[in-house]
Design a protein around this motif. Structure first.
Motif, short mmCIF file in Angstrom:
data_model
loop_
_atom_site.label_atom_id
_atom_site.label_comp_id
_atom_site.label_asym_id
_atom_site.label_seq_id
_atom_site.Cartn_x
_atom_site.Cartn_y
_atom_site.Cartn_z
N MET A 23 -40.08 -6.12 7.17
CA MET A 23 -41.14 -5.21 6.04
C MET A 23 -41.71 -4.08 6.28
O MET A 23 -41.44 -3.29 5.50
CB MET A 23 -41.86 -6.40 5.52
CG MET A 23 -42.69 -6.00 4.34
SD MET A 23 -43.28 -7.60 3.77
CE MET A 23 -44.79 -8.04 4.97
N PRO A 24 -42.17 -3.71 7.73
CA PRO A 24 -42.74 -2.57 7.99
C PRO A 24 -41.77 -1.21 7.53
O PRO A 24 -42.10 -0.10 7.35
CB PRO A 24 -43.22 -2.73 9.42
CG PRO A 24 -43.19 -4.06 9.39
CD PRO A 24 -42.06 -4.63 8.69
N MET A 25 -40.51 -1.58 7.70
CA MET A 25 -39.58 -0.58 7.82
C MET A 25 -39.44 0.14 6.22
O MET A 25 -39.35 1.30 6.03
CB MET A 25 -38.05 -1.34 7.91
CG MET A 25 -36.97 -0.17 7.56
SD MET A 25 -37.09 0.84 9.15
CE MET A 25 -35.71 2.26 8.13
N VAL A 26 -39.86 -0.74 4.99
CA VAL A 26 -39.66 -0.07 3.90
C VAL A 26 -41.18 0.74 3.42
O VAL A 26 -41.27 1.57 2.48
CB VAL A 26 -39.61 -0.93 2.77
CG1 VAL A 26 -38.20 -1.60 2.96
CG2 VAL A 26 -40.49 -2.00 2.50
N ILE A 27 -42.39 0.75 4.43
CA ILE A 27 -43.39 1.25 4.33
C ILE A 27 -43.30 2.79 4.68
O ILE A 27 -42.57 3.14 5.64
CB ILE A 27 -44.56 0.42 4.73
CG1 ILE A 27 -44.72 -0.89 4.32
CG2 ILE A 27 -46.15 1.25 4.26
CD1 ILE A 27 -45.54 -1.70 5.01
N SER A 28 -44.05 3.63 4.24
CA SER A 28 -43.94 5.12 4.65
C SER A 28 -44.76 5.09 5.87
O SER A 28 -45.60 4.45 6.32
CB SER A 28 -44.53 6.10 3.58
OG SER A 28 -45.91 5.99 3.72
N ALA A 29 -44.12 6.00 6.70
CA ALA A 29 -44.69 6.38 8.18
C ALA A 29 -46.15 6.70 8.14
O ALA A 29 -47.02 6.42 8.71
CB ALA A 29 -44.07 6.98 8.92
N PRO A 44 -46.55 9.90 -0.26
CA PRO A 44 -46.81 9.98 1.35
C PRO A 44 -47.84 10.74 1.54
O PRO A 44 -48.70 10.85 2.27
CB PRO A 44 -45.43 10.22 2.06
CG PRO A 44 -44.56 9.62 1.08
CD PRO A 44 -45.10 9.96 -0.24
N VAL A 45 -47.54 12.39 0.98
CA VAL A 45 -48.65 13.22 0.96
C VAL A 45 -50.01 12.92 0.60
O VAL A 45 -51.05 13.32 0.95
CB VAL A 45 -48.03 14.56 0.48
CG1 VAL A 45 -48.81 15.71 1.18
CG2 VAL A 45 -46.58 14.91 1.04
#
Lengths: 275, 376, 301
Positions: C121-127, A227-228
């Motif tokens: 699906m979007p839930m598992v992607i990092s914000a 993420p970073v």
């Protein structure tokens, strides 16, 4: 039946609604993948169209940022933290669930209280403590921080699981000659598979995607998690949008693929939060 | 095979007194059935024998060894649980051999012991299945097989048949009896089902509110209940009770007048009890099978249950009111052999066969029991 | 037949490896204390001091930091934005999630798994990845949203979707809904599937079908799940950081500032650590109250 045509119309409407939202969800992801294959010019001239040629050039450029290293770091941190969370929470929850003492109930409430504390609210001292202990830029250090924020919820989850666990099985095992540790490892643990998998998936998703703590505690390029790390794409490729999109594709596709393969377990695990 | 003794066993849960000084000696090879209403402490007592519950005071020995403070795995007991408690992640074979495996017995010995037990219970073809692939009856056999494999000193059963349907239950009853003979083992069996108690037990232990009410062979208990509780607990349909007063005491002959009965009844006092005082209140017990049609007590028919081989009548005898009756209306229950045709509301005349009457004093202790000669 | 006893009772008294069960709780307790309870305590403690990122000099200011927050417009904007996000997310995520769940549960006859997988699906992607994708979609120069809006003949906002202070917060809401509505749907779907079918059969015999059944059977049975879903959304709305940090970093002109980003800004950009702690204490108090509420509700069910 006379209601059949009306029924069919309602069905069509419902499918339309669900389909619309699905399209809304899919479009950005699909666009991300397509944009990764486009040239820089295509992105400007034809934002909605398909790429003219399918080349992996932008993926190569994006990979050069160090995505491999980020991914490796994420895997190390996630695996380590999830392992600690499962082990530590499992032992604690089992001991509490099988105890009748008031003290243990109080300890349980204390651990549960940790569930309410968001890391956003305590980052200032947390940052200072980890820095003071020389644990910043240490994957080993952040593993423990992540573990701490996963333990309360996992303990709650395991506690209710162990409360429902058939007591007779443990009693049968004791009569069959098992000492307390053997009861736990030979009978309780093998039967806790689904609960452990649920908790592990849940924590893995959160830790894999955690951003704030990683942003503060892992600043050295070779220590960053995904993420970073992907944030770096933006700075590195100021106007090279295909490279940014390629980097994002590389970063998100593995987790999406794992999700598609294990979707049943994922959904069950995350829906467990509502219990 | 070993004997089992309980000596003044007490169990408290906080302030709650669950077991109130139970002493019992189980002979080697005996099949002891503990019965009692729910909450009487029978399961607690069984779990205490297994070591799953600690006892607050008292002593327990198996064979010559004091087991009071031994952990469950050192007591040489095996237990069959009500809901089987089979390990779902192990095959039937592994379930049955688990205890021996934990004890690090040689593989060949485990295999032989498991297969012998499986042969005894006729479950050999299921040995490699998982418990979830088995029916309720098969699961129960595996649970029993798991106990047999260990060849324990004492077998413990905690209501093992209560999850089975009626047909399977009576079949398993017969089979458990056969197994007991075959293994010649000491068994302690807890149930709330009096049929299981009557059919299988060498001796029955009736428990009530944490105390032993009576210990004896099934027929001893049926014919000579020490207390009103035992008399009311064993027997189905339940015994009819009537409150009355002693109107005459002449040596061993007691005469009782019951309001609503046209003539007083004379019974013979048991040899080992004191005669009650004149005019003291007593409770008369009449087994439903002792109620006869034909006599001097008029009663109207409130309900008829035709069971095929017998007919149950529920009778409203006006002022002659049954106390502690199965129905709260004070109806008298009569159990007639074979089939009869009766119409609701009809009046019949009834009487009791005099050799099937019981008498208890106000504290529930036995005064008179029938002199029945059990045919050998 | 009489099997020979193989298993002789062991002579030794079994040794309990763990004499005191509470030993097993210690690791969990220790880790949580070091990384949760002590920082929480220090946050409260530090909120009464003024100090910088690396300074050793802690200057006691009493309630000074709280007074400062009271008079700080940006603090109130941040708190207001959190509340907007909470309310908007409840309407969008829980609202749409409930409708989607109801449709998937009983409305459509096949394809449930297919739609569930896509929407979740979007839930598992990092914000962060989500924010980066949307950043480009909403980009005024190359974004497809502009292209779509233009293609139907409308004109997109001049300052850009995220650059216009009056629009940006609503865009944040849309992106959040894109990511989390599927999660809410799945949560509520689990609740729906727990409703026993015989309730619907009984209702059908009483003449209640379709919307009528949804209103009188489904919603009442779902009450607890909905309360939990709303609480989770509320907690998430107050804790939000990643999405906004990457999308707008609180801008333009604090228009999307929330408590999370404001704490970060004060602590690590402006190095007002003491003041950041005071803002964090407000967030902590809200989160602890909501967390307590959530545990109370879920324990009842």
């Amino acid at each position: 039946m006379t209601t059949a045509p009306r029924f069919r119309a309602v069905q069509l409407l419902l499918y339309g609604g669900v389909g619309l939202w699905s399209a809304f969800v899919l479009m950005p992801i699909a666009w991300m993948v397509f944009a990764a294959f486009k040239t820089r010019r295509e992105i400007f001239t034809d934002p909605l169209g398909m790429p003219q040629t399918w080349t992996f050039d932008s993926f190569e450029r994006a990979w050069g940022v160090g995505l491999g290293q980020f991914m490796f770091n994420s895997i190390v941190v996630t695996t380590g933290a999830v392992f600690i969370i499962i082990l530590v929470s499992g032992l604690a929850a089992y001991a509490i669930a099988r105890s009748t003492s008031m003290w243990m109930k109080l300890l349980y409430l204390l651990i549960v209280a940790g569930f309410a504390v968001p890391n956003t609210a305590v980052i200032v001292p947390l940052y200072q403590m980890v820095t003071a202990a020389n644990f910043s830029n240490s994957l080993f250090g952040i593993i423990w921080v992540y573990a701490a924020y996963g333990i309360p919820f996992t303990t709650i989850l395991f506690f209710s699981f162990f409360l429902d666990f058939p007591r007779e099985l443990e009693e049968a095992a004791r009569l069959d000659g098992c000492r307390p540790w053997a009861v736990f490892f030979r009978v309780v643990m093998p039967l806790s598979g689904p609960a452990i998998a649920s908790a592990a998936i849940f924590q893995a998703v959160f830790i894999w995607n955690e951003f704030l703590l990683a942003l503060l505690l892992l600043t050295q390029p070779d220590r960053k998690t995904l993420p970073v790390g992907i944030l770096q794409l933006q700075g590195e490729f100021t106007s090279d949008w295909p490279a940014v999109m390629a980097g994002l594709s590389i970063a998100t596709m593995p987790i999406i693929l794992i999700f598609l393969l294990l979707q049943r377990s994922f959904v069950r695990s995350l829906a467990g939060l509502g219990k | 095979m070993a004997d089992l003794t309980l000596d003044a066993v007490e169990k408290y849960y906080g302030a709650y007194h669950a077991i109130k000084g139970v002493s019992l000696k189980v002979e080697p090879g005996e099949f002891i059935v503990m019965v009692g209403p729910s909450g009487c402490g029978k399961s607690t007592l069984l779990r205490a024998i297994a070591g799953l519950e600690t006892i607050s005071s008292g002593k327990m020995t198996i064979g010559e060894r004091d087991m009071t403070h031994e952990p469950p795995w050192d007591r040489g007991v095996a237990m069959v649980f009500q809901n089987y408690a089979l390990y779902p992640h192990m095959s039937v074979r592994d379930n049955m051999g688990f205890a021996l495996k934990v004890a690090r017995c040689p593989k060949a010995e485990i295999r032989e012991a498991v297969e012998n037990a499986a042969k005894t219970l006729r479950i050999t073809e299921h040995l490699d299945k998982k418990p979830r692939a088995l029916s309720g009856g098969q699961k129960q056999r595996v649970a029993i097989g798991r106990a047999i494999t260990r060849a324990p000193d004492v077998f413990l059963f905690d209501e093992p048949l209560s999850n089975l349907d009626a047909a399977l239950r009576s079949q398993m009853r017969v089979e458990l009896g056969r197994l007991h003979k075959q293994l010649d083992a000491t068994m302690v069996y807890v149930t709330h089902d009096q049929t299981e108690a009557m059919t299988m037990a060498s001796r029955i232990v009736v428990l009530n509110e944490g105390k032993i009410e009576q210990v004896g062979t099934p027929l001893e208990l049926y014919n000579h209940p020490e207390s009103l509780f035992v008399a009311g607990f064993l027997g189905s349909p339940k015994m009819n009770f009537f409150d009355g007063k002693i109107v005459d005491v002449a040596g061993k002959a007691l005469t009782v007048a019951v309001p609503g009965m046209p003539t007083p009844i004379t019974l013979t006092l048991d040899d080992d009890v004191q005669a009650p005082a004149f005019d003291s209140t007593v409770r008369l017990g009449v087994r439903p099978e002792a109620v006869r049609v034909g006599g001097d007590i008029p009663a109207s028919i409130a309900l008829v249950e035709s069971l095929g081989n017998q007919t149950l009548l529920y009778l409203d005898a006006g002022a002659l009111n049954c106390v502690e009756a199965e129905s709260s209306d004070g109806f008298i229950t009569a159990q007639l052999p074979s089939q009869h045709r009766y119409t609701l509301g009809d009046t019949v005349q009834i009487s009791w066969s005099p050799d099937m009457l019981y008498l208890f004093d106000t504290s529930g202790r036995r005064l008179c029991t029938p002199r029945l000669a059990v045919a050998k | 037949m009489k099997p020979t006893p193989i298993l002789k009772p062991r002579q030794s008294v079994g040794v309990q490896i763990v004499q005191n069960q509470s030993v097993l709780v210690l690791p969990a307790l220790l880790i949580c204390t070091v990384f949760i309870f002590i920082p929480a305590f220090l946050t409260i403690f530090g909120s009464f001091y003024a100090f910088g990122l690396t300074s050793q000099n802690w200057e006691p200011v009493g309630f000074g930091n709280y007074v400062r927050a009271w008079n700080d417009d940006v603090f109130w904007i941040a708190l207001r934005n959190n509340i907007i996000i909470v309310l908007g997310s409840i309407v969008l995520q829980v609202g749409i999630g409930t409708v989607l769940a109801a449709v998937l549960d009983r409305g459509i006859s096949f394809g449930q798994t297919f739609f569930r997988v896509i929407i979740f699906m979007p839930m598992v992607i990092s914000a962060v990845a989500v924010a980066l994708i949307w950043l480009i979609i909403l980009d005024p120069n190359i974004g497809i949203l502009n292209a779509i809006v233009k293609s139907v003949g409308l004109s997109p906002p001049k300052l850009g979707w995220l650059g216009d202070p009056s629009i940006s917060i609503w865009m944040v809401l849309v992106v959040a809904a894109w990511q989390y509505t599927g999660f809410m749907m799945v949560l509520i779907l689990a609740g729906l599937q727990a409703i026993p079918n015989h309730l619907y059969e009984a209702a059908a015999l009483d003449g209640a079908r379709g919307f009528r059944a949804f209103w009188s059977i489904t919603l009442p049975s779902l009450r607890n799940v909905l309360v939990v879903a709303i609480l989770i959304t509320t907690i998430g709305g107050f804790k939000v950081f990643d999405l906004i940090f990457v999308l707008t970093n609180g801008g333009p002109a604090n228009a999307t500032q929330v408590l999370g980003t404001y704490i970060y800004l004060q602590a690590f950009t402006l190095t007002n650590m003491g003041y950041a702690n005071a803002v964090a204490v407000v967030l902590l108090a809200i989160a602890v109250f909501l967390g307590w509420l959530q545990l109370k509700v879920s324990r009842r069910s």
